[in-house]
Design a protein around this motif. Structure first.
Motif, PDB file in Angstrom:
ATOM      1  N   GLN A  84      35.534   0.855  13.592  1.00 32.70           N
ATOM      2  CA  GLN A  84      35.999   1.620  14.741  1.00 32.70           C
ATOM      3  C   GLN A  84      34.916   2.543  15.295  1.00 32.70           C
ATOM      4  OE1 GLN A  84      39.102   1.002  16.090  1.00 32.70           O
ATOM      5  NE2 GLN A  84      39.053  -0.594  14.518  1.00 32.70           N
ATOM      6  N   GLY A  89      32.119  -0.737  18.198  1.00 36.44           N
ATOM      7  CA  GLY A  89      33.540  -0.458  18.042  1.00 36.44           C
ATOM      8  C   GLY A  89      34.104   0.329  19.205  1.00 36.44           C
ATOM      9  N   PRO A  90      35.430   0.446  19.274  1.00 36.46           N
ATOM     10  CA  PRO A  90      36.073   1.145  20.393  1.00 36.46           C
ATOM     11  C   PRO A  90      35.772   2.643  20.445  1.00 36.46           C
ATOM     12  CG  PRO A  90      37.685   0.558  18.709  1.00 36.46           C
ATOM     13  CD  PRO A  90      36.416  -0.141  18.354  1.00 36.46           C
TER      14      PRO A  90
END
Length: 235
Positions: A84, A89-90
């Motif tokens: 994440q 990642g976001p």
């Protein structure tokens, strides 16, 4: 055997003298673990209270999930947080990977289910005892939860201490998201692993001694809180 005795004597000297490197690592460990424990309690205690008081479709499934999350492998949690927070990642734009904040996030995810499950048990036992009183007073679920949280404060304190003990001993998740960077993300557990692999036994033993002292202190505090709660219940 002679080398081990010498390493242990050097470790004691490091602890007694307050070696700056040792103090820095211990202080960082405590900051990260205390922050994670506080966040886990903010998340876990309301969840535990809700599960203790409310009856709803799917509650048993929710209990199974919470109990299962207590046994999450730390390296898996570290990997998920890493994915994440990595650049692809976001949440990569936040730049949190390999920082103490990332370590706090990973530890929070690890111990929040522990806090939720243990607090649910504490509060559910109290709720079963006080259910008739709550109904006679026509308390709302929110009022009942507040009453339970206050009356169960000693038991919940032991839950928080258990969460802290789990957090401060964590190594797998924090080394993945923190990277064990000197003067930035190195904590007691990751430093022990590193120094042992390097053959620097004095520092590893010194950190291990401090970690054991913290573990014993937490367990002694939990025992003391339980004794105090027992005495107050009979007072």
């Amino acid at each position: 055997m002679h080398d081990l005795a010498e390493a242990f004597s050097l470790a004691v000297a490091l602890v007694v003298s307050g070696d700056p490197t040792l103090v820095e690592i211990v202080a960082r460990s405590l900051r990260v673990s205390l922050a994670a424990t506080a966040l886990a309690c903010v998340i876990g205690l309301p969840v535990g209270a809700f599960l203790a008081v409310q009856r709803f479709p799917g509650r048993e499934a929710a209990l199974i999930v919470v109990n299962a999350l207590m046994g999450m492998p730390p390296v898996v949690v570290g990997l998920l947080v890493y994915l994440q927070l990595s650049r692809s990642g976001p949440l990569g734009f936040l730049g949190l990977l390999y920082t103490p904040t990332a370590m706090v996030i990973a530890q929070t995810i690890l111990i929040a289910p522990i806090v939720a499950a243990l607090s649910r048990q504490v509060l559910e036992d109290l709720h079963a005892e006080y259910a008739e009183t709550f109904r006679s007073l026509c308390l709302t679920p929110g009022q009942a939860v507040r009453a339970l949280l206050w009356d169960g404060r000693y038991g919940l304190l032991t839950v928080g201490l258990a969460g802290f003990g789990r957090a401060v001993a964590e190594v797998g998740a924090v080394i993945i998201v923190g990277g064990n960077i000197d003067h930035l993300t190195r904590v007691m557990t990751t430093a022990i692993a590193l120094e042992t692999s390097k053959g620097d036994l004095p520092l590893a033993l010194a950190l291990g001694t401090v970690l054991m002292a913290i573990a014993l202190g937490v367990n002694a505090l939990v025992h003391s809180v339980r004794l105090s709660a027992t005495r107050m219940s009979y007072a």
